[in-house]
Design an enzyme around this catalytic site. Structure first.
Site, PDB file in Angstrom:
ATOM      1  N   GLY A  57     -17.153 -30.138 -44.460  1.00 19.42           N
ATOM      2  CA  GLY A  57     -18.406 -30.630 -44.998  1.00 19.42           C
ATOM      3  C   GLY A  57     -19.410 -30.800 -43.852  1.00 19.42           C
ATOM      4  O   GLY A  57     -19.898 -29.822 -43.312  1.00 19.42           O
ATOM      5  N   SER A  96     -13.867 -26.329 -39.725  1.00 20.29           N
ATOM      6  CA  SER A  96     -15.303 -26.375 -39.963  1.00 20.29           C
ATOM      7  C   SER A  96     -15.838 -27.717 -39.461  1.00 20.29           C
ATOM      8  O   SER A  96     -15.640 -28.054 -38.292  1.00 20.29           O
ATOM      9  CB  SER A  96     -15.593 -26.142 -41.447  1.00 20.29           C
ATOM     10  OG  SER A  96     -16.962 -25.903 -41.681  1.00 20.29           O
ATOM     11  N   TRP A  97     -16.492 -28.527 -40.308  1.00 21.69           N
ATOM     12  CA  TRP A  97     -16.902 -29.868 -39.870  1.00 21.69           C
ATOM     13  C   TRP A  97     -15.703 -30.668 -39.378  1.00 21.69           C
ATOM     14  O   TRP A  97     -15.830 -31.486 -38.461  1.00 21.69           O
ATOM     15  CB  TRP A  97     -17.613 -30.621 -40.981  1.00 21.69           C
ATOM     16  CG  TRP A  97     -17.661 -32.087 -40.696  1.00 21.69           C
ATOM     17  CD1 TRP A  97     -16.892 -33.070 -41.260  1.00 21.69           C
ATOM     18  CD2 TRP A  97     -18.487 -32.748 -39.721  1.00 21.69           C
ATOM     19  NE1 TRP A  97     -17.185 -34.301 -40.698  1.00 21.69           N
ATOM     20  CE2 TRP A  97     -18.168 -34.127 -39.756  1.00 21.69           C
ATOM     21  CE3 TRP A  97     -19.468 -32.302 -38.835  1.00 21.69           C
ATOM     22  CZ2 TRP A  97     -18.793 -35.055 -38.940  1.00 21.69           C
ATOM     23  CZ3 TRP A  97     -20.093 -33.230 -38.011  1.00 21.69           C
ATOM     24  CH2 TRP A  97     -19.759 -34.600 -38.068  1.00 21.69           C
ATOM     25  N   ASP A 115     -16.606 -14.746 -39.956  1.00 18.17           N
ATOM     26  CA  ASP A 115     -17.037 -16.054 -40.439  1.00 18.17           C
ATOM     27  C   ASP A 115     -18.566 -16.088 -40.467  1.00 18.17           C
ATOM     28  O   ASP A 115     -19.211 -16.056 -39.421  1.00 18.17           O
ATOM     29  CB  ASP A 115     -16.476 -17.145 -39.514  1.00 18.17           C
ATOM     30  CG  ASP A 115     -16.657 -18.551 -40.057  1.00 18.17           C
ATOM     31  OD1 ASP A 115     -17.643 -18.789 -40.783  1.00 18.17           O
ATOM     32  OD2 ASP A 115     -15.828 -19.422 -39.734  1.00 18.17           O
ATOM     33  N   HIS A 167     -14.548 -17.610 -43.339  1.00 15.23           N
ATOM     34  CA  HIS A 167     -14.543 -19.013 -42.942  1.00 15.23           C
ATOM     35  C   HIS A 167     -13.451 -19.846 -43.597  1.00 15.23           C
ATOM     36  O   HIS A 167     -12.928 -20.780 -42.988  1.00 15.23           O
ATOM     37  CB  HIS A 167     -15.908 -19.616 -43.286  1.00 15.23           C
ATOM     38  CG  HIS A 167     -16.081 -21.036 -42.863  1.00 15.23           C
ATOM     39  ND1 HIS A 167     -16.207 -21.411 -41.537  1.00 15.23           N
ATOM     40  CD2 HIS A 167     -16.147 -22.194 -43.580  1.00 15.23           C
ATOM     41  CE1 HIS A 167     -16.351 -22.724 -41.455  1.00 15.23           C
ATOM     42  NE2 HIS A 167     -16.320 -23.223 -42.677  1.00 15.23           N
TER      43      HIS A 167
END
Length: 318
Positions: free
Chosen positions: A45, A112-113, A267, A295
């Site tokens: 996120g 990711s985040w 990605d 991703h």
């Protein structure tokens, strides 16, 4: 014989809601082996939350798996709240969870985040980190945020980009993050929901190398899209509450901590140059570029590489 590299589904052996301040109450669960190697799963996120399948990257005989929904998302409350919601609040929450569960040191597993948060935590508390497994590295520099929300990915997915810009008047399209943030924090509830869906759908459409209707449908879910869009835009308009190039400039604090980086070659959300830059700044890391993936952690090559990375880390730390 199943080709699914994930371990069979398991249920938590303990779950709780933990008050971390006067506003936020976090959902925290533990699964696997209570005496196993501790690992904390850091979802993406920011604002996405954990899913049941996230437990399945780890052999339950070897790992004590901690999962929690970060502030404002998933089963944590209040939902989609931006109050007292910064990177450093989340780092403090991780320390609170670690202490609450009586864990001395743990492995950080984030994509990711989640990779951003893992790096921020590890650089702030290196003495608490046994190792890192990172996927889809997101350094949260201006250029990294700008690639996906200003200029870069829009040239590869121009039709989907037009859908992303559609809720914004032409005069506000030069800075979509700020424009969306205004709508997502405004008083118009219908406007907030429409903006949340468009923001989240743009991310879902870019998440996989081959379009996956189930992923796009997941991102369209109103409950998820509201927290994802509100929290992401809040973080990105504030540059993730990081100093310029902070995560690379402070990579020396990771010295001696083993790491495995998994990144899809194609990605579109977090281009692979971020993984290469981190790997160059962190000699104790190993980089695995998956040649046929984007991703998402759910893409077959990424999933298999993450399961293998967890197995490798368990052997190394045993």
């Amino acid at each position: 014989m199943s080709s699914d590299p994930l371990f069979p589904g398991i249920r938590p052996y303990r779950s709780q809601h933990l008050d971390v301040d006067a506003v936020h109450r976090l959902y925290v669960e533990e699964c696997g082996h209570p005496g196993g190697l501790p690992v904390v799963f850091l979802h993406g996120g920011p604002g996405a939350g954990c899913d049941a399948w996230h437990r399945r990257f780890f052999d339950p005989k070897d790992w004590r798996v901690v999962l929690f929904d970060q502030r404002g998302c998933g089963r944590s409350t209040p939902h989609a709240s931006l109050e007292d919601n910064t990177t450093w609040d989340l780092v403090a929450d991780m320390e609170r969870i670690r202490e609450e569960l009586g864990i001395q040191r743990w492995v950080l597993f984030g994509g990711s985040w989640g990779s951003t948060l893992a790096l921020a935590y590890a650089q702030a508390h290196p003495q608490r980190v046994l190792g890192l497994i990172l996927r889809g590295v997101f350094l949260c520099r201006d250029r990294d945020i700008g690639w996906f929300y200003r200029e870069g990915a829009n040239r590869l997915l121009p039709d989907h980009w037009q859908d992303f810009l559609a809720p914004l008047p032409p005069e506000e399209r030069g800075d979509p993050v700020a424009a969306y943030y205004r709508r997502l924090t405004g008083a118009d509830e219908l406007g907030r929901m429409a903006a949340a869906r468009a923001w989240s759908e743009w991310e879902g459409r870019a998440a996989t190398l081959v379009p996956d209707p189930s992923v796009i449908s997941h991102f369209r879910d109103p409950f998820l899209s509201l927290s994802l869009a509100r929290v992401e835009s809040h973080y990105f308009v504030h540059r993730a509450f990081l100093e310029p190039d902070q995560l690379l400039r402070q990579a020396h604090r990771l010295a001696g901590i083993p790491g495995i980086i998994v990144h899809g070659r194609y990605d579109l959300i977090c281009p692979v140059d971020q993984a290469l830059a981190l790997h160059a700044a962190w000699p104790d890391s190993r980089l695995h570029i998956v040649p046929d993936a984007g991703h998402s952690a759910g893409e077959p090559g990424i999933t298999a590489a993450l399961v293998a990375a967890a197995r490798e880390m368990a052997v190394r730390l045993s």
